[in-house]
Design a protein around this motif. Structure first.
Motif, mmCIF file in Angstrom:
data_model
loop_
_atom_site.group_PDB
_atom_site.id
_atom_site.type_symbol
_atom_site.label_atom_id
_atom_site.label_comp_id
_atom_site.label_asym_id
_atom_site.label_seq_id
_atom_site.Cartn_x
_atom_site.Cartn_y
_atom_site.Cartn_z
ATOM 1 N N ASN A 187 59.772 41.298 90.231
ATOM 2 C CA ASN A 187 59.430 42.140 89.012
ATOM 3 C C ASN A 187 59.877 43.513 88.892
ATOM 4 O OD1 ASN A 187 57.794 39.918 87.601
ATOM 5 N ND2 ASN A 187 56.131 40.466 88.710
ATOM 6 N N ARG A 188 60.071 44.145 90.051
ATOM 7 C CA ARG A 188 60.414 45.641 90.341
ATOM 8 C C ARG A 188 61.842 45.330 89.538
ATOM 9 N NH1 ARG A 188 58.767 48.656 88.188
ATOM 10 N NH2 ARG A 188 57.084 47.000 87.694
ATOM 11 N N ARG A 189 62.708 44.501 90.018
ATOM 12 C CA ARG A 189 64.066 44.497 89.767
ATOM 13 C C ARG A 189 64.138 44.184 88.071
ATOM 14 N NH1 ARG A 189 68.099 41.839 93.946
ATOM 15 N NH2 ARG A 189 67.521 42.872 95.682
ATOM 16 N N TYR A 203 61.850 44.801 85.599
ATOM 17 C CA TYR A 203 61.237 45.819 84.982
ATOM 18 C C TYR A 203 62.368 46.821 84.951
ATOM 19 C CZ TYR A 203 56.828 44.127 83.338
ATOM 20 O OH TYR A 203 55.901 43.301 82.645
ATOM 21 N N ASP A 204 62.874 47.369 86.228
ATOM 22 C CA ASP A 204 63.791 48.500 86.285
ATOM 23 C C ASP A 204 64.932 48.321 85.404
ATOM 24 O OD1 ASP A 204 62.128 49.802 88.166
ATOM 25 O OD2 ASP A 204 63.381 49.294 89.890
ATOM 26 N N THR A 205 65.373 46.821 85.177
ATOM 27 C CA THR A 205 66.441 46.936 84.317
ATOM 28 C C THR A 205 66.237 46.690 82.949
ATOM 29 O OG1 THR A 205 67.514 45.115 86.033
ATOM 30 C CG2 THR A 205 68.276 44.936 83.732
ATOM 31 N N CYS A 206 65.051 46.268 82.561
ATOM 32 C CA CYS A 206 64.670 46.460 81.277
ATOM 33 C C CYS A 206 64.418 47.939 80.775
ATOM 34 C CB CYS A 206 63.384 45.606 81.233
ATOM 35 S SG CYS A 206 63.599 43.759 81.051
ATOM 36 N N ALA A 207 63.803 48.595 81.728
ATOM 37 C CA ALA A 207 63.660 50.068 81.386
ATOM 38 C C ALA A 207 65.057 50.607 80.892
ATOM 39 C CB ALA A 207 63.250 50.806 82.623
ATOM 40 N N LEU A 208 66.178 49.874 81.222
ATOM 41 C CA LEU A 208 67.275 50.701 80.814
ATOM 42 C C LEU A 208 67.860 50.185 79.201
ATOM 43 C CD1 LEU A 208 69.650 49.553 83.859
ATOM 44 C CD2 LEU A 208 68.464 52.018 83.489
ATOM 45 N N ILE A 233 52.520 46.785 87.671
ATOM 46 C CA ILE A 233 52.650 47.222 89.248
ATOM 47 C C ILE A 233 51.306 46.982 89.795
ATOM 48 C CG2 ILE A 233 52.649 49.298 90.854
ATOM 49 C CD1 ILE A 233 54.989 50.354 88.833
ATOM 50 N N ASN A 285 54.602 48.363 82.140
ATOM 51 C CA ASN A 285 55.117 48.588 83.226
ATOM 52 C C ASN A 285 54.317 49.094 84.482
ATOM 53 O OD1 ASN A 285 57.277 48.632 85.476
ATOM 54 N ND2 ASN A 285 58.122 50.594 84.766
ATOM 55 N N PRO A 292 69.473 41.470 86.684
ATOM 56 C CA PRO A 292 69.706 41.673 87.992
ATOM 57 C C PRO A 292 69.815 40.475 88.744
ATOM 58 C CG PRO A 292 67.086 41.806 87.065
ATOM 59 C CD PRO A 292 68.085 41.829 85.999
#
Length: 163
Positions: free
Chosen positions: A17-19, A21-26, A87, A83, A153
């Motif tokens: 999920n972190r991967r 969400y971090d990608t979607c944040a871009l 978490i 997001n 990711p």
């Protein structure tokens, strides 16, 4: 020991999920919410659906009252809020997995699904489904990310758990 297996799946879920969400944040909000040929219509819609599913299943598995939430509900319009809540939810899932007992895992559970149908299933199967559901829909998000300018990711379990 299934407890350790489910604990590993909970950890993988958090890291995957972190991967995602971090990608979607871009992505711009418009891109996350763009209607695509997907069951929950967008990346944002699918992220919300995973949260809906997690809340329903975690409520059932912990013996709490299961909220009635339509499966396509947008719980959070704001990505930053979604997001942040993701978490917290992942932490709850890891805590749930940490407290599992073999006795509970080997039992059965009665519940009513979102269409009002009664079921009784082995808990081991339901916990497995809980994690599989997340993986299934992350795969859909992965596909939708390939339709953007942002590379999706790596989500392979063995590359996340044992990089």
């Amino acid at each position: 020991m299934l407890q350790k297996h489910f604990q590993m799946l909970a950890r993988y879920n958090t890291l995957a999920n972190r991967r995602v969400y971090d990608t979607c944040a871009l992505l711009a909000d418009e891109e996350r919410k763009r209607v695509r040929p997907a069951f929950f219509k967008s990346i944002h819609g699918t992220l919300n659906h995973i949260m809906v599913g997690d809340r329903i299943w975690l409520s059932r598995l912990t013996g709490k009252e299961t909220p009635f939430i339509k499966l396509d509900t947008i719980l959070y319009e704001d990505f930053a809020e979604l997001n942040a809540v993701r978490i917290l939810e992942d932490r709850r899932i890891e805590e749930f997995a940490a407290e599992l007992t073999e006795e509970f895992i080997k039992g059965t559970m009665k519940y009513i699904n979102s269409q009002g149908k009664f079921y009784e299933d082995p808990v081991e199967l339901l916990i497995t489904h809980f994690f599989n559901h997340q993986t299934h829909h992350r795969g859909q998000i992965h596909d939708m990310l390939t339709q953007t300018e942002i590379a999706p990711p790596v989500l392979d379990m063995h590359r996340i758990i044992n990089p």
